[in-house]
Scaffold this active site. Structure first.
Site, PDB file in Angstrom:
ATOM      1  N   ASP A  90       0.858  -1.183   0.000  1.00 57.06           N
ATOM      2  CA  ASP A  90       0.000   0.000   0.000  1.00 57.06           C
ATOM      3  C   ASP A  90       0.895   1.234   0.000  1.00 57.06           C
ATOM      4  OD1 ASP A  90      -1.853  -2.013   0.458  1.00 57.06           O
ATOM      5  OD2 ASP A  90      -2.911  -0.936   2.052  1.00 57.06           O
ATOM      6  N   LYS A 152      -7.047   3.530  -2.536  1.00 57.55           N
ATOM      7  CA  LYS A 152      -7.306   3.458  -1.090  1.00 57.55           C
ATOM      8  C   LYS A 152      -7.467   4.866  -0.534  1.00 57.55           C
ATOM      9  CE  LYS A 152      -4.859   1.995   3.153  1.00 57.55           C
ATOM     10  NZ  LYS A 152      -3.674   1.270   3.675  1.00 57.55           N
ATOM     11  N   LYS A 181     -10.210   0.375  -1.511  1.00 57.95           N
ATOM     12  CA  LYS A 181     -10.008   0.068  -0.093  1.00 57.95           C
ATOM     13  C   LYS A 181     -10.388   1.265   0.766  1.00 57.95           C
ATOM     14  CE  LYS A 181      -6.439  -1.341   3.261  1.00 57.95           C
ATOM     15  NZ  LYS A 181      -5.081  -1.899   3.427  1.00 57.95           N
TER      16      LYS A 181
END
EC number: 4.1.2.4
Length: 221
Positions: A90, A152, A181
């Site tokens: 990430d 995300k 996300k």
């Protein structure tokens, strides 16, 4: 809905200890979460703890939490994390470059991580609380263009986390084939379900157990 499979069971605070990582991994195995999300220093240890179950992945963070590293540093971090056993990364975008409309740098930054990952799943963190709706949309478009697998919302370390409105905008922008996300402030079943209904396919939370058991956590992440 098999809610546990949406959850990246997360422990990213600087003071997180080895015992806490051990517990995090044991909980992930017990509840069959999608992954544990840990800082890079814990990747190798987490991979060892999770080796009995290929379905529970090791996720880590790149350029975290500010996103202010160079693309070259983020690429190095990515390769190192994967060598240590990370299954997913990430990364935080260059937030300042996005605010400056330096879209070439934003895209190059993401692409550097995607190329370094060489097939390992890449999620791109926007820090949506710092962005306008147009900036969120642009970040999503650049993430898709650069080859990311997920977008995300948040690091969980800034002034705000995921909102249903932002998740919906991100889903509308990236279309059906890219993951979304929600992270930051998702503390219970109702909150997680609202994010999923808005288009989230993964939930980043330290409150994973509370979410799947119907409880509630006061954690910010």
């Amino acid at each position: 809905m098999e809610l546990a499979r949406y959850i990246d069971h997360t422990a990213l605070k600087a003071e997180t200890t080895k015992d806490q990582i051990t517990t995090l991994c044991a909980e992930a195995l017990e509840y069959k979460f999608a992954s544990v999300c840990v800082n890079p220093t814990w990747v190798k240890y987490a991979a060892e703890q999770l080796k009995s179950d290929d379905d529970v992945k090791v996720c880590t963070v790149i350029g975290f939490p500010l996103g202010a590293n160079t693309p070259e540093v983020k690429a190095f971090e990515t390769k190192d994390a994967i060598a240590n056993g990370a299954d997913e990364v990430d990364m935080v975008i260059n937030i300042a470059a996005l605010k400056d409309a330096d879209y070439d740098l934003v895209e190059r930054d993401i692409r550097a991580v995607v190329e370094a990952a060489n097939g390992t799943l890449v999620k791109v963190i926007f820090e949506t609380c710092m962005l306008t709706k147009e900036e969120i949309k642009k970040a999503a478009e650049l993430s898709v263009k650069a080859g990311a697998d997920f977008v995300k919302t948040s690091t969980g370390f800034s002034t705000g986390g995921a909102t249903v409105e932002d998740i919906r905008l991100m889903r509308e922008t990236v279309g059906p084939d890219i993951g979304v996300k929600a992270s930051g402030g998702v503390r219970d079943f109702e909150g997680a379900k609202a994010m999923i209904d808005a288009g989230a396919t993964r939930i980043g939370a330290s409150a994973g157990i509370a979410i799947v058991t119907g409880g509630r956590s006061d954690s910010d992440y």
